[in-house]
Design a protein around this motif. Sequence first.
Motif, short mmCIF file in Angstrom:
data_model
loop_
_atom_site.label_atom_id
_atom_site.label_comp_id
_atom_site.label_asym_id
_atom_site.label_seq_id
_atom_site.Cartn_x
_atom_site.Cartn_y
_atom_site.Cartn_z
N GLN A 1 0.82 -1.21 0.00
CA GLN A 1 0.00 0.00 0.00
C GLN A 1 0.86 1.26 0.00
O GLN A 1 0.47 2.29 -0.55
CB GLN A 1 -0.95 -0.01 1.21
CG GLN A 1 -1.96 -1.14 1.19
CD GLN A 1 -2.78 -1.17 -0.09
OE1 GLN A 1 -3.00 -0.15 -0.72
NE2 GLN A 1 -3.24 -2.35 -0.48
N ASP A 2 2.04 1.20 0.62
CA ASP A 2 2.97 2.33 0.54
C ASP A 2 3.36 2.58 -0.91
O ASP A 2 3.48 3.72 -1.36
CB ASP A 2 4.23 2.06 1.36
CG ASP A 2 3.98 2.12 2.86
OD1 ASP A 2 3.12 2.92 3.26
OD2 ASP A 2 4.62 1.38 3.60
N LYS A 3 3.57 1.49 -1.64
CA LYS A 3 3.95 1.61 -3.05
C LYS A 3 2.80 2.22 -3.86
O LYS A 3 3.03 3.08 -4.72
CB LYS A 3 4.31 0.23 -3.62
CG LYS A 3 5.57 -0.37 -3.02
CD LYS A 3 5.86 -1.73 -3.65
CE LYS A 3 7.09 -2.37 -3.01
NZ LYS A 3 7.41 -3.67 -3.62
N VAL A 4 1.58 1.78 -3.56
CA VAL A 4 0.41 2.32 -4.27
C VAL A 4 0.29 3.82 -3.97
O VAL A 4 0.05 4.63 -4.88
CB VAL A 4 -0.87 1.58 -3.85
CG1 VAL A 4 -2.10 2.25 -4.47
CG2 VAL A 4 -0.80 0.12 -4.28
N PHE A 5 0.45 4.18 -2.70
CA PHE A 5 0.37 5.59 -2.30
C PHE A 5 1.43 6.40 -3.03
O PHE A 5 1.15 7.49 -3.54
CB PHE A 5 0.57 5.70 -0.78
CG PHE A 5 0.28 7.07 -0.22
CD1 PHE A 5 -0.96 7.37 0.31
CD2 PHE A 5 1.26 8.06 -0.20
CE1 PHE A 5 -1.23 8.63 0.83
CE2 PHE A 5 1.01 9.32 0.31
CZ PHE A 5 -0.25 9.61 0.83
N TYR A 6 2.65 5.85 -3.10
CA TYR A 6 3.73 6.56 -3.78
C TYR A 6 3.45 6.72 -5.28
O TYR A 6 3.71 7.77 -5.87
CB TYR A 6 5.05 5.82 -3.58
CG TYR A 6 6.21 6.46 -4.32
CD1 TYR A 6 6.80 7.62 -3.84
CD2 TYR A 6 6.67 5.93 -5.52
CE1 TYR A 6 7.84 8.23 -4.52
CE2 TYR A 6 7.71 6.54 -6.21
CZ TYR A 6 8.29 7.69 -5.70
OH TYR A 6 9.30 8.29 -6.40
N GLN A 7 2.91 5.68 -5.90
CA GLN A 7 2.61 5.74 -7.32
C GLN A 7 1.57 6.82 -7.63
O GLN A 7 1.60 7.45 -8.68
CB GLN A 7 2.11 4.38 -7.82
CG GLN A 7 3.23 3.34 -7.91
CD GLN A 7 2.71 1.94 -8.17
OE1 GLN A 7 1.50 1.71 -8.15
NE2 GLN A 7 3.60 1.00 -8.40
#
Length: 576
Positions: free
Chosen positions: A446-452
């Motif tokens: 989810q951190d990756k999704v937020f960053y994207q």
Amino acid sequence: MSWNLESHILDHAAIVSNNLPDTFNLSDDKNVHFTFSIDKSQLIINHNCKDQKDIDKVMKLFFKDLINYEYHFEESQGKNRPKRKMSLDLSQVLTAYHNTDSDSINSKNYEVEPHFHLLSSAKLKNKYGKSTKLGIGYLNLRRMISEVAAKHNLVFNFDENVNTEKDKILKQKATKFTWFTKRVDDNYFKASIVNGTVNKYIEDFISQYKKTENIQYYIKGMTDFQQRLIRQNLDFHYEGKNLRTEHFPLYLNQEQIKYLDIINTGDEELIKPLIKDRSNKLIRAYIEYNYRFNNPIIRELEKRGNIFKKLDFDFNDTKVEIEKKVDKKDKYKLSLNYHVSTDVNEVLKLCKNDKNFLELMSELGYENVKFKARTINGKRSRVGFTFEKDNEKYTIYFNKLNLTYQDFTKAYKYNSNRDVFKDRINFYSYEPKINFYVPLKKKTYQDKVFYQIYKIVPDINLENYYIKKIEQGYIEIINKRKNIHVTDQGNQIKSNKNNQNLVENVKLMLEVAKAKGWDLNNLHIRGTEQFINEVKRQVAKENEKQSLNINDKDAAKDLRELIKSESKKQNEDYDL
């Protein structure tokens, strides 16, 4: 059943450029066959293509540039030798463009996407007669195609960063079923139905579809299978249905049903905002349907009673922004080694011994920096260092930075014999690269999704959260366990009324606000008194944090001025 790849490419091509040399051996297993495609919805929206002729015009221009293009790259020849300059072109390659009209073998049951075939020998030569390389995983070839595509504002399937890993897994796992359906001869196909071999293929195919939700690939595969059953007049029962005479199951999930309901409204205001979501294959299919393309998804849904309304979309003010994959050359710039390497090389301009190196690294924000040693040939040698940053521990090896410990000792000796005042001034105005490092691999999904979405790493633990894009481009961030439901609606951020986890709820909302670049001191806050007070408390805390950072920068500025002053006293001719 014999199948000739070269004949298939040539016989089903709308445009072809056959530059294969006379020495080309079709039976060589090492031959390269590379295919790539583009979806029609991209061409409809971004290139105003209203029919197949319009699409062919765009593809022909790209094709012409591609076959005449020369791609330049460099090949490594080892650490101590300069890179070799090389070039790649299609002067000894069979290049072909296929469309629905030309590719009869694939378009019997549905219209195919515009796609290209490249066929060549593994040992390829360029137009100068010199050996060239396609690259590992055809990297050079893909970069070449991407460069030409960029000039035409096109993004092909291999370059688009949308559910690519999921789709890749589906196609890898489902290859047995799709290949079996299209390529085996009639006797083998019938025998596989009778002895049950096909059951395993179809179960794997459906299982992978449910994981990836690539409905278009699934429908194409099942349609081909059903048409084969019809042609050979074979019954095949699955989940109580005869797939020769009845509809195969679709297994639509809740999100797909929701999007289908929106499409069925025929309301352009509701449908149009969904177009920018490239992962939404239902919307992409509907766009193609509106321009009279025979999309397999829409056709299958129509068979089941869906009645779609054609809309006269105006795409003049709509462009689809297509996120491309990060190239390997750019990926390195996102890596930890890149950021640390830049900082280390900056410190090596100044430090005079190991202790000094560790001190300067600490000044750049590296915490608990310690050298790491190993026993090599019976002798302890320093091979790297460890450090901490933002409560995470890292280990860096010198060889990953293209350095050895001897580079450190050389720098120490060099710096000890010279005046480093100017370098000290530059150092204190230097912005450490480690502060810009985004440790995505150490973050949750989810951190990756937020960053994207927001291009910053969230300063909040998003474990057990669910982030998704919904209609109108809104972003939902949900934690069912904590009853937190935050929605980014573009010009406002909303939350459900939740007092149980108010602190975390507000922190998440402010994190989204910061990610959007909003001024936290100029927010229009609406809600309960408790909610408003909590927002004000956290904003005040954030201001205090920012104030400390500013004070640190001011202190660094004062130090730089002091160094400048001292340097002028020692050397009147010192030039800054």
